[in-house]
Design a protein around this motif. Structure first.
Motif, PDB file in Angstrom:
ATOM      1  N   THR A 163       0.826  -1.271  -0.184  1.00  0.00           N
ATOM      2  CA  THR A 163      -0.015   0.013   0.010  1.00  0.00           C
ATOM      3  C   THR A 163       0.741   1.274  -0.014  1.00  0.00           C
ATOM      4  OG1 THR A 163      -1.988  -1.103   1.338  1.00  0.00           O
ATOM      5  CG2 THR A 163      -1.720   1.231   1.443  1.00  0.00           C
ATOM      6  N   ARG A 200       0.991   5.293   0.514  1.00  0.00           N
ATOM      7  CA  ARG A 200       0.311   6.414   0.843  1.00  0.00           C
ATOM      8  C   ARG A 200       0.727   7.614   0.098  1.00  0.00           C
ATOM      9  NH1 ARG A 200      -2.240   5.226   5.356  1.00  0.00           N
ATOM     10  NH2 ARG A 200      -1.751   3.367   6.306  1.00  0.00           N
ATOM     11  N   THR A 205      -1.295  11.072  -2.221  1.00  0.00           N
ATOM     12  CA  THR A 205      -2.561  11.562  -3.067  1.00  0.00           C
ATOM     13  C   THR A 205      -2.412  11.400  -4.500  1.00  0.00           C
ATOM     14  OG1 THR A 205      -1.879  13.893  -2.988  1.00  0.00           O
ATOM     15  CG2 THR A 205      -2.711  13.271  -1.085  1.00  0.00           C
ATOM     16  N   THR A 226      -4.401   6.561  -0.373  1.00  0.00           N
ATOM     17  CA  THR A 226      -3.598   5.395  -0.462  1.00  0.00           C
ATOM     18  C   THR A 226      -3.951   4.981  -1.833  1.00  0.00           C
ATOM     19  OG1 THR A 226      -5.184   4.025   0.485  1.00  0.00           O
ATOM     20  CG2 THR A 226      -3.683   4.985   2.060  1.00  0.00           C
TER      21      THR A 226
END
Length: 218
Positions: free
Chosen positions: A163, A165, A167, A201
Motif C-alpha cells: 500500500t 500512501r 494523494t 492510498t
C-alpha cells in the motif's frame, strides 16, 4: 561525531575546509517546511543529512511536476545554479519528511569552491549526477505514456507493504500529468483488479501487471 562525518561525499576534505564546515550546525525541519519558492534569491547550499526535500515546478495552468528529490548524499541543482550563476529560484522546495540538514551560506560556499579541490569536486560531481537525472526525467515525460510512468512510480513508492500512501494530486505532480488523468487511470486499473484506491492510498493488487506496463515503452 561531526555532521561532516555523516556525509561520505565529504570524506578526504582538507583540514581547513573541514574546520570551516564544522562551524555550522545542523537544523531540523518538520514535514511540510518550504525551503524556497519561485523568485526567491538563493541564500545557500543545503547538505541533507536525513529526510527528503521535493523540488517541484508549477506551470501557469496550476499543474505541477516533481523535478527531483533531494535525499542524503544528493544535491539541489537549483541551488547550485543560483549560487554559481546568480539566478533566482524557479521552482519550489518542500520537505516531505522530517529533515535534518546543514545550510552553507553563499559566501562560505563560494569560498570553498575556490579554495578546496575536494569540496569543488564533490559539488560538481553531484551537479553532473543531477543533470543526468533531469535528462532522464525529460526523456520519460516526452516519450513515455502517462500510464507507464504512473505504474513505474507506484512500484517505486511501494516498499514491500503493498500500500502506497500518496494523494492523487501528488502522483500527478510526480509523473508530470493532471490529477484528473491519474484518477481515470487508477479507476480503470481498479476495474481490472490491479489496484485498490482509498483516501490518500493506493494498494497494489497485481504487481506483475503494473511491472509489465511500466516496461511497455522502454
Amino acid at each position: 561525531m561531526s555532521w561532516v562525518d555523516e556525509t561520505p561525499s565529504l570524506a578526504g576534505l582538507e583540514l581547513e575546509a573541514r574546520a570551516r564546515l564544522e562551524t555550522l550546525g545542523p537544523q531540523r525541519l518538520p514535514l511540510g517546511t518550504t525551503l524556497f519558492r519561485p523568485g526567491d534569491a538563493v541564500q545557500g547550499y543545503a547538505v541533507v543529512l536525513s529526510g527528503r526535500v521535493d523540488v517541484t515546478l508549477t506551470g501557469a495552468t496550476g499543474r505541477g511536476i516533481l523535478l527531483y528529490a533531494v535525499e542524503p548524499g544528493q544535491s539541489c541543482i537549483q541551488s547550485t545554479m543560483g549560487l554559481l550563476g546568480g539566478d533566482d529560484y524557479t521552482a519550489e522546495a518542500r520537505t516531505v519528511a522530517e529533515t535534518r540538514l546543514v545550510m552553507l551560506p553563499r559566501a562560505m560556499f563560494l569560498e570553498l569552491i575556490d579554495s578546496s579541490a575536494t569540496f569543488r569536486g564533490t559539488v560538481f560531481h553531484a551537479f553532473a549526477q543531477r543533470m543526468q537525472s533531469m535528462m532522464q526525467l525529460l526523456e520519460r515525460v516526452a516519450f513515455q505514456r502517462v500510464e507507464c510512468r504512473l505504474a513505474e512510480r507506484l512500484l517505486m513508492l511501494d516498499h514491500g507493504a503493498g500500500t502506497v500512501r500518496v494523494t492523487q494530486a501528488d502522483l500527478a505532480a510526480q509523473v508530470g500529468s493532471a490529477r484528473e488523468v491519474i484518477s481515470r487511470r487508477l479507476d480503470a486499473w481498479g476495474q481490472k483488479g490491479w489496484v485498490r484506491t482509498g483516501r490518500g492510498t493506493v494498494t497494489l493488487l497485481d504487481r506483475d501487471a503494473l511491472e509489465r506496463l511500466s516496461r511497455a515503452d522502454t
